[in-house]
Design a protein around this motif. Structure first.
Motif, PDB file in Angstrom:
ATOM      1  N   GLU A   1       0.835  -1.202   0.000  1.00  0.00           N
ATOM      2  CA  GLU A   1       0.000   0.000   0.000  1.00  0.00           C
ATOM      3  C   GLU A   1       0.869   1.251   0.000  1.00  0.00           C
ATOM      4  OE1 GLU A   1      -2.282  -3.373   1.054  1.00  0.00           O
ATOM      5  OE2 GLU A   1      -0.476  -2.600   2.033  1.00  0.00           O
TER       6      GLU A   1
ATOM      7  N   ARG B   1       2.099   1.807  -3.537  1.00  0.00           N
ATOM      8  CA  ARG B   1       1.028   2.288  -4.417  1.00  0.00           C
ATOM      9  C   ARG B   1       0.663   3.729  -4.099  1.00  0.00           C
ATOM     10  NH1 ARG B   1      -0.931  -2.974  -3.502  1.00  0.00           N
ATOM     11  NH2 ARG B   1      -2.594  -2.283  -2.102  1.00  0.00           N
ATOM     12  N   LEU B   2       0.679   4.102  -2.831  1.00  0.00           N
ATOM     13  CA  LEU B   2       0.391   5.483  -2.461  1.00  0.00           C
ATOM     14  C   LEU B   2       1.471   6.415  -3.004  1.00  0.00           C
ATOM     15  CD1 LEU B   2      -1.287   7.574  -0.920  1.00  0.00           C
ATOM     16  CD2 LEU B   2       0.050   7.010   1.128  1.00  0.00           C
TER      17      LEU B   2
ATOM     18  N   ALA C   1       1.031   6.874  -6.768  1.00  0.00           N
ATOM     19  CA  ALA C   1      -0.074   7.767  -7.116  1.00  0.00           C
ATOM     20  C   ALA C   1       0.276   9.218  -6.840  1.00  0.00           C
ATOM     21  CB  ALA C   1      -1.330   7.366  -6.347  1.00  0.00           C
TER      22      ALA C   1
ATOM     23  N   THR D   1      -7.727   1.884   2.559  1.00  0.00           N
ATOM     24  CA  THR D   1      -7.348   1.812   1.147  1.00  0.00           C
ATOM     25  C   THR D   1      -6.464   2.989   0.747  1.00  0.00           C
ATOM     26  OG1 THR D   1      -9.233   3.093   0.304  1.00  0.00           O
ATOM     27  CG2 THR D   1      -9.573   0.720   0.645  1.00  0.00           C
TER      28      THR D   1
ATOM     29  N   GLU E   1      -6.908   4.680  -1.908  1.00  0.00           N
ATOM     30  CA  GLU E   1      -7.809   5.732  -2.397  1.00  0.00           C
ATOM     31  C   GLU E   1      -8.276   6.635  -1.256  1.00  0.00           C
ATOM     32  OE1 GLU E   1      -7.963   2.512  -3.139  1.00  0.00           O
ATOM     33  OE2 GLU E   1      -7.207   2.699  -5.206  1.00  0.00           O
ATOM     34  N   ASP E   2      -8.584   6.038  -0.105  1.00  0.00           N
ATOM     35  CA  ASP E   2      -9.003   6.842   1.046  1.00  0.00           C
ATOM     36  C   ASP E   2      -7.850   7.707   1.561  1.00  0.00           C
ATOM     37  OD1 ASP E   2     -11.585   5.892   0.975  1.00  0.00           O
ATOM     38  OD2 ASP E   2     -11.248   4.340   2.486  1.00  0.00           O
TER      39      ASP E   2
ATOM     40  N   LEU F   1      -5.414   8.896  -0.310  1.00  0.00           N
ATOM     41  CA  LEU F   1      -5.268   9.986  -1.273  1.00  0.00           C
ATOM     42  C   LEU F   1      -6.309  11.071  -1.040  1.00  0.00           C
ATOM     43  CD1 LEU F   1      -4.576   7.911  -4.508  1.00  0.00           C
ATOM     44  CD2 LEU F   1      -2.986   9.536  -3.449  1.00  0.00           C
ATOM     45  N   THR F   2      -7.534  10.678  -0.744  1.00  0.00           N
ATOM     46  CA  THR F   2      -8.600  11.650  -0.476  1.00  0.00           C
ATOM     47  C   THR F   2      -8.243  12.499   0.736  1.00  0.00           C
ATOM     48  OG1 THR F   2     -10.291  10.241  -1.441  1.00  0.00           O
ATOM     49  CG2 THR F   2     -11.031  11.925   0.098  1.00  0.00           C
TER      50      THR F   2
END
Length: 243
Positions: free
Chosen positions: A13, A16-17, A20, A232, A234-235, A237-238
């Motif tokens: 993770e 991947r973070l 991104a 996640t 995505e969370d 990143l948000t």
């Protein structure tokens, strides 16, 4: 997004973070503990090595200002998570914990939960061939086993080890076919693992289910109270974008 983001990494993770964020043009520094000789490096700037506990991390943050800190270390890296929280409290740096969910049993699974590696060693004492996939740094807990043991790790483990140990050096992810072949080759009759979660090492659980083997799982340490946690990338990143 403005300001530097510090990622306490080492997990999939975390990589991947970082990937991104770099793609969005963010200023990212990933910090790795340095426990693996040849780690998979994320994009962006990388530092390798510890900080020296909570006080050392706080001192580092004071001399290397960051906008936000994301603790994306392994679910069992409890000491680092505690240090990150203490350092964030000392410096006022916003902290987010990115931790993937644990595994959930499926029909046909024979899972036996324990709270520590020492309890796992007791739980498998009566078996003949044990597949140890708990990581090389905790193997001393199993040193007293007389069973045949298969140990898989990225780097060679250091003693003490069980007397009858076969070491398999490999880096995941592994397929179900891989895991079935290994378990059959070594006549494994019980699997020991930590509740790491995620897909990268979950194939061993499917293989154990197909072979009708019990799995001894070590529960995760709890996340300290007061740490904002997401599951996640995505969370995460948000959260970072909203800052």
């Amino acid at each position: 997004m403005t300001g530097r983001v510090l990622i306490l990494g080492g997990s999939g993770e975390a990589r991947r973070l970082a990937t991104a964020l770099v793609a969005e043009g963010a200023d990212v520094l990933s910090s790795l503990a340095g426990r693996v000789a040849d780690p998979l490096l994320p994009p962006g700037e990388v530092r390798i090595g510890g900080f020296g506990g909570a006080a050392g991390l706080a001192a580092w943050l004071q001399s290397h200002p960051v906008q936000s800190m994301v603790d994306a270390t392994h679910p069992f890296a409890a000491t680092m998570t505690a240090s990150a929280l203490a350092a964030a409290d000392l410096t006022g740096v916003p902290l987010l914990r990115l931790q993937r969910p644990g595994w959930f049993p499926q029909p046909g699974d024979d899972w036996r939960w324990v709270d520590s590696l020492a309890e796992a060693a007791v739980a498998v004492a009566g078996f003949g061939s044990v597949f140890l996939t708990t990581g090389r740094l905790g193997l001393a807990a199993f040193a007293g086993l007389t069973a045949r043991c298969v140990v898989r790790s990225v780097d060679p483990p250091s003693p003490p080890l069980p007397e009858r140990t076969t070491v398999v050096l490999a880096r995941g992810p592994f397929t179900v076919t891989d895991e079935l072949a290994l378990m059959r080759q070594h006549g494994v009759d019980v699997v020991v693992t930590k509740d790491s979660g995620g897909d990268m090492t979950a194939a061993k659980l499917t293989a154990a289910r197909e072979l009708g083997l019990p799995v001894v799982l070590v529960r995760r340490p709890p996340v300290p109270p007061g740490v904002l946690t997401v599951a996640t990338v995505e969370d995460a990143l948000t959260w970072l974008r909203n800052r």
